[in-house]
Scaffold this active site. Structure first.
Site, PDB file in Angstrom:
ATOM      1  CD  GLU A 123      66.960  39.148  32.387  1.00 52.45           C
ATOM      2  OE1 GLU A 123      66.663  38.010  31.950  1.00 52.45           O
ATOM      3  OE2 GLU A 123      66.401  39.641  33.383  1.00 52.45           O
TER       4      GLU A 123
ATOM      5  CB  CYS B 197      64.428  35.465  39.094  1.00 52.18           C
ATOM      6  SG  CYS B 197      64.477  34.657  37.488  1.00 52.18           S
TER       7      CYS B 197
ATOM      8  CD  GLN C 262      63.558  34.684  32.916  1.00 47.09           C
ATOM      9  OE1 GLN C 262      64.002  35.673  32.339  1.00 47.09           O
ATOM     10  NE2 GLN C 262      63.061  34.722  34.146  1.00 47.09           N
TER      11      GLN C 262
ATOM     12  CG  HIS D 244      67.794  33.952  33.067  1.00 44.84           C
ATOM     13  ND1 HIS D 244      67.329  32.917  33.846  1.00 44.84           N
ATOM     14  CD2 HIS D 244      67.288  35.097  33.613  1.00 44.84           C
ATOM     15  CE1 HIS D 244      66.582  33.422  34.836  1.00 44.84           C
ATOM     16  NE2 HIS D 244      66.552  34.736  34.720  1.00 44.84           N
TER      17      HIS D 244
END
Ligand code: ZN
Length: 185
Positions: free
Chosen positions: A146, A103, A51, A149
């Site tokens: 997470e 998010c 991210q 991700h």
């Protein structure tokens, strides 16, 4: 510490799996510090390295120790900070539950996602020690979000019913990567 730019979901790297971290060195230390700073600045409760544009399996999670209604309003809430390198979910409960998630990479949207109620996640801490965390409820949800991700999966990828995704006022979704628990239905 530096606040890094958060990558949005229109950028391809968010949809690709990250590679394993090979070495804990000064570069990684700096990345961890920057991720913590960036997460706090954005009022998030979790952030994956991808991210901030680094495709490595690394997550930070920070949660208040007490739910909001049990906190002492006079004081800054106590939090628990987790740094997990190469996180892996090694156990997951059969029991599933629905909960609302947002998010930092998808500003303006929230949705209801079904997740395991409890999980065990393993990885390394920033000193390279092996850690094993058993989590349930909101914390378990954040870890699942997470770790997703790290595999290039976003919470919206897990929602089949479009009625379970809705737009929220900018800033509201950031109150949480997983805002509130709702009873399953
Ligand atoms: Zn996210």
């Amino acid at each position: 510490m530096t606040i890094r730019r958060i990558v949005y979901s229109n950028e391809p790297i968010l949809h690709e799996p990250s590679r394993r971290v090979r070495r804990i060195d000064a570069r990684l230390e700096k990345l961890i510090d920057d991720m913590i700073e960036t997460m706090r600045e954005a009022n998030g409760i979790g952030l994956a390295a991808v991210q901030v544009g680094v495709q490595e399996r690394l997550i930070v999670v920070e949660m208040p120790l007490l739910p909001e209604d049990e906190q002492d309003m006079e004081e800054v809430p106590e939090t628990e900070l987790y740094v997990l390198i190469n996180p892996e979910i090694v156990e997951a409960s059969d029991e599933l539950g629905w909960g609302v998630e947002g998010c930092l990479s998808i500003p303006g949207w929230a949705g209801e996602v079904e997740r395991h109620e409890a999980i065990t996640v393993e990885g390394l801490d920033r000193e390279g020690r092996e850690v094993r965390i058993c989590a349930e409820g909101l914390l378990a949800r954040v870890f699942q979000h997470e770790v997703d991700h790290c595999q290039g999966v976003l919470f919206i990828d897990r929602i089949e019913d479009p009625d379970r995704i809705w737009s929220v006022e900018e800033g509201q979704e950031e109150a949480a990567e997983a805002a509130q628990e709702r009873p399953s239905d």
